[in-house]
Motif scaffolding. Structure first.
Motif, mmCIF file in Angstrom:
data_model
loop_
_atom_site.group_PDB
_atom_site.id
_atom_site.type_symbol
_atom_site.label_atom_id
_atom_site.label_comp_id
_atom_site.label_asym_id
_atom_site.label_seq_id
_atom_site.Cartn_x
_atom_site.Cartn_y
_atom_site.Cartn_z
ATOM 1 N N ASP A 90 0.858 -1.212 0.077
ATOM 2 C CA ASP A 90 -0.023 0.015 0.014
ATOM 3 C C ASP A 90 1.016 1.258 0.140
ATOM 4 O O ASP A 90 0.510 2.260 -0.776
ATOM 5 C CB ASP A 90 -0.805 0.144 1.155
ATOM 6 N N VAL A 93 2.439 1.931 -3.375
ATOM 7 C CA VAL A 93 1.370 2.484 -4.361
ATOM 8 C C VAL A 93 1.156 3.960 -3.879
ATOM 9 O O VAL A 93 1.080 4.702 -5.206
ATOM 10 C CB VAL A 93 0.222 1.620 -4.227
ATOM 11 N N ALA A 94 1.054 4.478 -2.732
ATOM 12 C CA ALA A 94 0.876 5.523 -2.523
ATOM 13 C C ALA A 94 2.101 6.551 -2.946
ATOM 14 O O ALA A 94 2.157 7.629 -3.547
ATOM 15 C CB ALA A 94 0.648 5.833 -1.239
ATOM 16 N N ARG A 96 4.128 5.975 -5.252
ATOM 17 C CA ARG A 96 4.211 6.132 -6.742
ATOM 18 C C ARG A 96 3.369 7.097 -7.295
ATOM 19 O O ARG A 96 3.581 7.671 -8.235
ATOM 20 C CB ARG A 96 4.233 4.791 -7.544
ATOM 21 N N ALA A 97 2.272 7.207 -6.511
ATOM 22 C CA ALA A 97 1.015 8.038 -6.886
ATOM 23 C C ALA A 97 1.413 9.625 -6.590
ATOM 24 O O ALA A 97 0.864 10.456 -7.049
ATOM 25 C CB ALA A 97 -0.085 7.640 -6.355
ATOM 26 N N ALA A 98 2.246 9.843 -5.599
ATOM 27 C CA ALA A 98 2.366 11.143 -5.393
ATOM 28 C C ALA A 98 3.267 11.802 -6.347
ATOM 29 O O ALA A 98 3.952 11.275 -7.210
ATOM 30 C CB ALA A 98 3.265 11.021 -3.961
ATOM 31 N N ARG A 99 3.099 13.153 -6.508
ATOM 32 C CA ARG A 99 3.383 14.044 -7.626
ATOM 33 C C ARG A 99 4.892 14.428 -7.336
ATOM 34 O O ARG A 99 5.704 14.594 -8.140
ATOM 35 C CB ARG A 99 2.529 15.204 -7.959
ATOM 36 N N LYS A 104 6.822 12.247 -1.739
ATOM 37 C CA LYS A 104 7.180 10.860 -1.857
ATOM 38 C C LYS A 104 7.998 10.392 -0.644
ATOM 39 O O LYS A 104 7.825 9.618 -0.109
ATOM 40 C CB LYS A 104 8.083 10.550 -3.042
ATOM 41 N N ASP A 157 11.989 6.398 -9.505
ATOM 42 C CA ASP A 157 10.513 7.223 -9.283
ATOM 43 C C ASP A 157 10.847 8.694 -8.864
ATOM 44 O O ASP A 157 9.980 9.538 -9.163
ATOM 45 C CB ASP A 157 9.633 6.249 -8.221
ATOM 46 N N SER A 161 9.935 12.812 -10.425
ATOM 47 C CA SER A 161 9.191 13.819 -10.214
ATOM 48 C C SER A 161 9.865 15.041 -10.818
ATOM 49 O O SER A 161 9.060 16.289 -10.444
ATOM 50 C CB SER A 161 9.289 13.671 -8.564
#
Length: 218
Positions: A90, A93-94, A96-99, A104, A157, A161
């Motif tokens: 979890d 996933v969070a 990787r979704a952060a911008r 991050k 990752d 950004s």
């Protein structure tokens, strides 16, 4: 001539379901005992007793003690009843979704505050057991190497950004995070009286200062 007896499909399905239930029982027992008592104080016989199975069943469904502790570590990391790949956790996933890079790093530092108190003692016990047991040494080394590979993915990752320092390559970024999120680092600070909250704040501040391009002067 008599027709051959056909095996009913549901029989194999029932066997598979029973095997999965047995594995879950073993993993659940191992997690409960190792997190509560530690690696050294937990025996395979005790895991078998709590799971309600024979010791041979523990070995067949999961493995010996080094495999059991690695499975428990992965369960804690994934907040799941089964070990899951890092990319499915979890918090990963969070992240990787952060911008932004700062978001991050904030999420990753926070996740370390959740998982490290429970996993660091187990990983350290596995390391110490590896001093006299080759299987434990191999399991610990595999964990260390896997974490290093995952940090390269994390560095990539962060790079995406656009906030990462350009004078650091991904390997350098990965090594900085890998060394400072090590169980040994957490345990050293805990031994000095650092709270988990203070440890999390340190990681976020350290990583943001070392890895991200500085913002505009105010």
């Amino acid at each position: 001539m008599a027709e051959p007896v056909k095996t009913r499909p549901y029989r194999s399905e029932v066997r598979a379901e029973k095997a999965a239930a047995t594995r879950r029982a073993v993993l659940d027992a191992a997690r409960g005992l190792m997190v509560a008592k530690g690696y050294d104080a937990t025996t395979v016989a005790e895991i078998a007793r709590v799971a309600g199975v024979a010791m041979d069943t523990v070995y067949a469904s999961v493995g010996r003690k080094p495999e059991l502790v690695v499975a428990v570590i992965d369960m804690v990391l994934g907040s799941s009843d089964e070990p899951i790949p890092a990319q499915q956790r979890d918090y990963v996933v969070a992240i990787r979704a952060a911008r932004t890079g700062q978001e991050k790093l904030h999420l990753y530092a926070a996740s370390m505050g959740v998982v490290m108190p429970r996993t660091a003692p187990l990983i350290d016990a596995l390391r110490r057991a590896g001093e006299t047991n080759d299987d434990c040494a191999a399991a610990w080394s595999a964990l260390v190497d896997r974490r290093a590979r995952n940090m390269l993915l994390f560095a990539a990752d962060l790079r995406a950004s656009g906030d990462l320092r350009t004078d650091l390559d991904d390997r350098e970024v990965a090594d900085i995070v890998w060394s400072t999120n090590a169980p040994e680092y957490y345990l050293l600070l805990a031994a000095r009286g650092w709270s988990t909250e203070r440890y999390v704040r340190l990681l976020e501040d350290l990583w943001c200062r070392l890895l991200l391009e500085p913002g505009p002067a105010t």
